[in-house]
Structures are given as C-alpha cells and as structure tokens.
Design a protein around this motif. Structure first.
Motif, PDB file in Angstrom:
ATOM      1  N   GLU A  79     -10.787   5.537   3.572  1.00 60.14           N
ATOM      2  CA  GLU A  79     -10.263   6.509   2.670  1.00 60.14           C
ATOM      3  C   GLU A  79      -9.543   7.766   3.796  1.00 60.14           C
ATOM      4  O   GLU A  79      -8.703   8.288   3.653  1.00 60.14           O
ATOM      5  CB  GLU A  79     -11.037   7.378   1.582  1.00 60.14           C
ATOM      6  CG  GLU A  79     -10.347   8.152   0.700  1.00 60.14           C
ATOM      7  CD  GLU A  79      -9.523   7.350  -0.377  1.00 60.14           C
ATOM      8  OE1 GLU A  79      -8.479   8.077  -0.826  1.00 60.14           O
ATOM      9  OE2 GLU A  79      -9.545   6.014  -0.818  1.00 60.14           O
ATOM     10  N   ASP A  80     -10.703   7.988   4.683  1.00 58.72           N
ATOM     11  CA  ASP A  80     -10.549   9.180   5.598  1.00 58.72           C
ATOM     12  C   ASP A  80      -9.511   8.780   6.562  1.00 58.72           C
ATOM     13  O   ASP A  80      -8.972   9.628   7.770  1.00 58.72           O
ATOM     14  CB  ASP A  80     -11.751   9.626   6.174  1.00 58.72           C
ATOM     15  CG  ASP A  80     -12.480   8.755   6.898  1.00 58.72           C
ATOM     16  OD1 ASP A  80     -11.988   7.523   7.041  1.00 58.72           O
ATOM     17  OD2 ASP A  80     -13.409   9.031   7.670  1.00 58.72           O
ATOM     18  N   ARG A  81      -9.007   7.522   6.853  1.00 59.51           N
ATOM     19  CA  ARG A  81      -8.035   7.133   7.534  1.00 59.51           C
ATOM     20  C   ARG A  81      -6.624   7.129   6.906  1.00 59.51           C
ATOM     21  O   ARG A  81      -5.724   6.494   7.642  1.00 59.51           O
ATOM     22  CB  ARG A  81      -8.399   5.988   8.423  1.00 59.51           C
ATOM     23  CG  ARG A  81      -9.671   6.135   9.301  1.00 59.51           C
ATOM     24  CD  ARG A  81      -9.996   4.915   9.899  1.00 59.51           C
ATOM     25  NE  ARG A  81      -9.130   4.643  11.107  1.00 59.51           N
ATOM     26  CZ  ARG A  81      -9.298   5.280  12.336  1.00 59.51           C
ATOM     27  NH1 ARG A  81     -10.419   6.034  12.551  1.00 59.51           N
ATOM     28  NH2 ARG A  81      -8.499   5.091  13.357  1.00 59.51           N
ATOM     29  N   ILE A  82      -6.575   7.694   5.858  1.00 61.64           N
ATOM     30  CA  ILE A  82      -5.095   7.736   5.266  1.00 61.64           C
ATOM     31  C   ILE A  82      -4.607   9.130   5.204  1.00 61.64           C
ATOM     32  O   ILE A  82      -5.442   9.959   4.527  1.00 61.64           O
ATOM     33  CB  ILE A  82      -5.212   6.881   3.575  1.00 61.64           C
ATOM     34  CG1 ILE A  82      -5.627   5.814   3.853  1.00 61.64           C
ATOM     35  CG2 ILE A  82      -3.911   7.230   3.138  1.00 61.64           C
ATOM     36  CD1 ILE A  82      -6.046   5.210   2.161  1.00 61.64           C
TER      37      ILE A  82
ATOM     38  N   LYS B 148       1.372  -7.993  -0.961  1.00 63.16           N
ATOM     39  CA  LYS B 148       1.278  -9.525  -1.247  1.00 63.16           C
ATOM     40  C   LYS B 148       0.878 -10.100   0.289  1.00 63.16           C
ATOM     41  O   LYS B 148      -0.124 -10.819   0.288  1.00 63.16           O
ATOM     42  CB  LYS B 148       2.339 -10.123  -1.525  1.00 63.16           C
ATOM     43  CG  LYS B 148       2.698 -11.699  -1.602  1.00 63.16           C
ATOM     44  CD  LYS B 148       3.831 -12.105  -2.415  1.00 63.16           C
ATOM     45  CE  LYS B 148       4.042 -13.638  -2.262  1.00 63.16           C
ATOM     46  NZ  LYS B 148       4.520 -13.907  -0.927  1.00 63.16           N
ATOM     47  N   ASP B 149       1.593  -9.933   1.467  1.00 59.66           N
ATOM     48  CA  ASP B 149       1.474 -10.641   2.523  1.00 59.66           C
ATOM     49  C   ASP B 149       0.592 -10.122   3.523  1.00 59.66           C
ATOM     50  O   ASP B 149      -0.091 -10.602   4.461  1.00 59.66           O
ATOM     51  CB  ASP B 149       3.044 -10.847   3.222  1.00 59.66           C
ATOM     52  CG  ASP B 149       3.833 -11.428   2.502  1.00 59.66           C
ATOM     53  OD1 ASP B 149       3.393 -12.664   1.947  1.00 59.66           O
ATOM     54  OD2 ASP B 149       5.133 -11.157   1.909  1.00 59.66           O
ATOM     55  N   LEU B 150       0.137  -8.788   3.402  1.00 62.25           N
ATOM     56  CA  LEU B 150      -0.575  -8.154   4.521  1.00 62.25           C
ATOM     57  C   LEU B 150      -2.207  -8.889   4.342  1.00 62.25           C
ATOM     58  O   LEU B 150      -2.722  -9.169   5.203  1.00 62.25           O
ATOM     59  CB  LEU B 150      -0.665  -6.487   4.485  1.00 62.25           C
ATOM     60  CG  LEU B 150      -0.959  -5.920   5.978  1.00 62.25           C
ATOM     61  CD1 LEU B 150      -0.367  -6.584   6.926  1.00 62.25           C
ATOM     62  CD2 LEU B 150      -0.397  -4.486   5.670  1.00 62.25           C
ATOM     63  N   PRO B 151      -2.526  -8.684   2.997  1.00 57.57           N
ATOM     64  CA  PRO B 151      -3.902  -9.203   2.841  1.00 57.57           C
ATOM     65  C   PRO B 151      -4.199 -10.771   3.368  1.00 57.57           C
ATOM     66  O   PRO B 151      -5.111 -11.230   3.341  1.00 57.57           O
ATOM     67  CB  PRO B 151      -4.185  -8.935   1.306  1.00 57.57           C
ATOM     68  CG  PRO B 151      -3.052  -7.983   0.968  1.00 57.57           C
ATOM     69  CD  PRO B 151      -2.007  -8.245   1.826  1.00 57.57           C
ATOM     70  N   ALA B 152      -3.120 -11.423   3.433  1.00 54.72           N
ATOM     71  CA  ALA B 152      -3.041 -12.879   3.598  1.00 54.72           C
ATOM     72  C   ALA B 152      -3.045 -13.047   5.068  1.00 54.72           C
ATOM     73  O   ALA B 152      -3.479 -14.123   5.515  1.00 54.72           O
ATOM     74  CB  ALA B 152      -1.892 -13.382   2.966  1.00 54.72           C
ATOM     75  N   VAL B 153      -3.062 -12.240   6.013  1.00 51.93           N
ATOM     76  CA  VAL B 153      -3.137 -12.258   7.328  1.00 51.93           C
ATOM     77  C   VAL B 153      -4.648 -12.676   7.574  1.00 51.93           C
ATOM     78  O   VAL B 153      -5.340 -11.752   7.005  1.00 51.93           O
ATOM     79  CB  VAL B 153      -2.693 -11.141   8.109  1.00 51.93           C
ATOM     80  CG1 VAL B 153      -2.988 -11.374   9.494  1.00 51.93           C
ATOM     81  CG2 VAL B 153      -1.107 -10.868   7.744  1.00 51.93           C
TER      82      VAL B 153
ATOM     83  N   GLY C 225       0.412   6.274  -4.574  1.00 48.91           N
ATOM     84  CA  GLY C 225      -0.538   5.690  -5.667  1.00 48.91           C
ATOM     85  C   GLY C 225      -0.234   4.388  -5.684  1.00 48.91           C
ATOM     86  O   GLY C 225      -1.001   3.655  -6.207  1.00 48.91           O
ATOM     87  N   LEU C 226       1.093   4.117  -5.519  1.00 51.09           N
ATOM     88  CA  LEU C 226       1.447   2.490  -5.656  1.00 51.09           C
ATOM     89  C   LEU C 226       0.748   1.751  -4.662  1.00 51.09           C
ATOM     90  O   LEU C 226      -0.071   0.648  -4.873  1.00 51.09           O
ATOM     91  CB  LEU C 226       2.935   2.180  -5.261  1.00 51.09           C
ATOM     92  CG  LEU C 226       3.786   2.721  -6.383  1.00 51.09           C
ATOM     93  CD1 LEU C 226       5.343   2.663  -5.969  1.00 51.09           C
ATOM     94  CD2 LEU C 226       3.805   2.037  -7.650  1.00 51.09           C
ATOM     95  N   TYR C 227       0.702   2.344  -3.269  1.00 49.58           N
ATOM     96  CA  TYR C 227      -0.225   1.566  -2.379  1.00 49.58           C
ATOM     97  C   TYR C 227      -1.524   1.749  -2.646  1.00 49.58           C
ATOM     98  O   TYR C 227      -2.586   0.579  -2.292  1.00 49.58           O
ATOM     99  CB  TYR C 227       0.014   2.171  -0.716  1.00 49.58           C
ATOM    100  CG  TYR C 227       1.127   1.646  -0.268  1.00 49.58           C
ATOM    101  CD1 TYR C 227       1.582   0.367   0.392  1.00 49.58           C
ATOM    102  CD2 TYR C 227       2.343   2.657  -0.051  1.00 49.58           C
ATOM    103  CE1 TYR C 227       2.693  -0.008   0.936  1.00 49.58           C
ATOM    104  CE2 TYR C 227       3.653   2.166   0.447  1.00 49.58           C
ATOM    105  CZ  TYR C 227       3.704   1.101   0.984  1.00 49.58           C
ATOM    106  OH  TYR C 227       4.725   0.400   1.807  1.00 49.58           O
TER     107      TYR C 227
ATOM    108  N   GLY D  71      -7.082  -1.301  -1.533  1.00 48.31           N
ATOM    109  CA  GLY D  71      -8.377  -1.886  -1.789  1.00 48.31           C
ATOM    110  C   GLY D  71      -8.497  -3.310  -1.230  1.00 48.31           C
ATOM    111  O   GLY D  71      -9.491  -3.636  -0.833  1.00 48.31           O
ATOM    112  N   LYS D  72      -7.327  -3.988  -1.044  1.00 45.09           N
ATOM    113  CA  LYS D  72      -7.375  -5.432  -0.461  1.00 45.09           C
ATOM    114  C   LYS D  72      -7.392  -5.457   1.059  1.00 45.09           C
ATOM    115  O   LYS D  72      -7.760  -6.339   1.521  1.00 45.09           O
ATOM    116  CB  LYS D  72      -5.970  -6.085  -0.808  1.00 45.09           C
ATOM    117  CG  LYS D  72      -5.832  -6.298  -2.426  1.00 45.09           C
ATOM    118  CD  LYS D  72      -4.658  -7.167  -2.530  1.00 45.09           C
ATOM    119  CE  LYS D  72      -3.910  -6.810  -3.712  1.00 45.09           C
ATOM    120  NZ  LYS D  72      -2.386  -7.132  -3.766  1.00 45.09           N
TER     121      LYS D  72
END
Ligand SMILES: O=C(O)[C@H](O)[C@@H](O)[C@H](O)[C@H](O)COP(=O)(O)O
Length: 254
Positions: A100-103, A53-58, A86-88, A94-95
């Motif tokens: 992908e290669d940095r996870i 919720k809060d990270l994409p809002a930064v 899976g949850l993240y 995506g938000k």
C-alpha cells in the motif's frame, strides 16, 4: 527520443500479454540496473481490465519494489466507480501484492488545486533529488479526440512548462475535475507506452502518428526526451495507417 515503435496485434486480447511482458521486463531491467524501485504510471480506460487480466498471469512476477503512480486521476472518492485508483484497487492491486505504501495516489478529499499540489509533492518526495519525476514507465491511453492523461485538445494545459502535475476543472470529458501529469513529466519518462484498440481509434491514430490538419493533438505531443515510445495497437485501430509498423508473431516478445 530513441525512436518510436508502432506494434500491431491482431486483437486487444493478443496485445495484453505482450504489454504485461513488457512491463515486467522493464521492471527487471530497472531493478537489476541497481535502482531501488521500478516506477510505473497507470492510466484508466481499457488499460485497467487489460492489466488486471494479464499482469497477474506473468510468471514469477515480484512487485514488492514497484512504485505505482497515476498519469491522471478523476477527482472523485475512491469508492466512486469513476475513480481510476478505485478500479485498480478492486481489480489489480490485491492480485499482484503491491504494498500500500508504494502506491502514490491523489487525496480525493482535497479541492482540485490542493489535490494537484499534494500529488505533485508526493511525486517530488518519492523522486527526490530529481527535479522532475522520471518514471521508468508510463502507460497511456488515447481518447477518440486525441487526448491523453487529462490533456485535452486546445486546452491551455498543453502549454504548461513548469508544473509537474496540474489540476483541471473544465475537462470536456466528465468528471470535469481531475489531476494530471503535465507534458514535461510525461516526456521525462524512460519509457512511454500507449495502448489503443478498436476501430473507433483508427482516424485519430492516423492523425497522431502520421499527421493531419490542425494543431498537433495532445497524444502527438508525447515524445519522451531520452526514452522509448511504444504504440501498442490492434488491427482495427491500425486500419488507416500507411507508415511502417511491426507485426510480431504469436507470443513474441517486443
Ligand atoms: O480519464 C478518462 O476519462 C479515461 O481514462 C480516458 O482518458 C481513457 O484513458 C482514454 O479515453 C482511452 O480509453 P480506452 O483505453 O478505453 O481506449
């Protein structure tokens, strides 16, 4: 350790934006200090929805040079609702456009020992030439029993001093098979942030922060050797604390 800060917020919903700001400011600090990546270790529990919720809002968040790892992970397929990755993936990645290669995630198709070795190898390569992965920031939760990562009270893994990552097959909290960072890896981080909210955490938070009977609980063993330690908690979780805490005003940065 350069000192522990216990910061109390009126509620979890007021804590979330400050956590997101803290993550983003540490990312800017790491990257402006000339490091090629900002490395962030994630945990499950309520952190997933809070960060989503809060990270994409930064404002102006640029995650293109972030490197994401997991403090622990449950050995289940990514499609399983118990999978932290899976949850993240469904709620956050995506938000915020993390490549992908940095996870750095586990390979859940492997048996637990191989899975831990494989994840340790991924971390080792990503953090080479460091002997131990030194994350810029780890975000941790704490269970009502005082566990953090998949490090449970009285478990032999608390004594681990060599491995950076370990398998566990007898987790008292399901699912039983997991892969976890060990205490040496957690305590090598530059900044560790616990997030703990809700009145059910009040007794264990008091035990961890102010001491109590019996051996130290796993969360109390987190003490980054050269880094910062934050405990971000809400008023219900802090209800029994008598030691000094900070109470920032609305919107204040920490
Ligand atoms: O792997 C798990 O079983 C959970 O992720 C667990 O370790 C969780 O992180 C803590 O219990 C804190 O949970 P809350 O964030 O909900 O307080």
């Amino acid at each position: 350790m350069s000192g522990r800060r216990v910061v109390v917020f009126p509620s979890a919903s007021e804590l979330g934006p400050t956590l997101a700001q803290l993550v983003s400011s540490r990312a800017e600090k790491a990257l402006s200090a000339g490091r090629s990546s900002f490395s962030l270790g994630l945990s499950g529990g309520s952190l997933v929805s809070m960060l989503s919720k809060d990270l994409p809002a930064v404002e102006n968040l640029d995650c293109s040079r972030w490197l994401i790892g997991f403090c622990d992970e449950r050995l289940v397929p990514f499609s399983d609702p118990e999978s932290t990755y899976g949850l993240y993936k469904n709620q956050l990645f995506g938000k915020i456009n993390i490549p992908e290669d940095r996870i750095l995630a586990i390979d859940p198709s492997l048996p637990v020992q191989e899975c831990a070795d494989d994840y340790a190898d991924k971390l080792s390569k990503a953090f080479s030439p460091e002997q131990i992965p030194v994350f810029d920031m780890l975000l941790l939760g704490m269970g009502p029993d005082g566990h953090t990562c998949s490090l449970f009270p009285d478990h032999p893994l608390l004594q681990e001093s060599q491995r950076t990552v370990a398998p566990i097959s007898d987790s008292p909290k399901p699912p039983p098979q997991r892969v976890t960072m060990t205490l040496p890896t957690v305590n090598a981080a530059r900044c560790v942030v616990f997030v703990s909210t809700g009145g059910s955490k009040a007794p264990v938070l008091k035990h961890v922060l102010e001491g109590g009977e019996g051996p130290a609980l796993p969360s109390a063993l987190v003490a980054p050797r050269q880094g910062e330690l934050f405990w971000l908690v809400d008023e219900p979780a802090a209800a029994l604390l008598t030691s000094q805490v900070e109470r920032p005003g609305p919107g204040a940065k920490i």
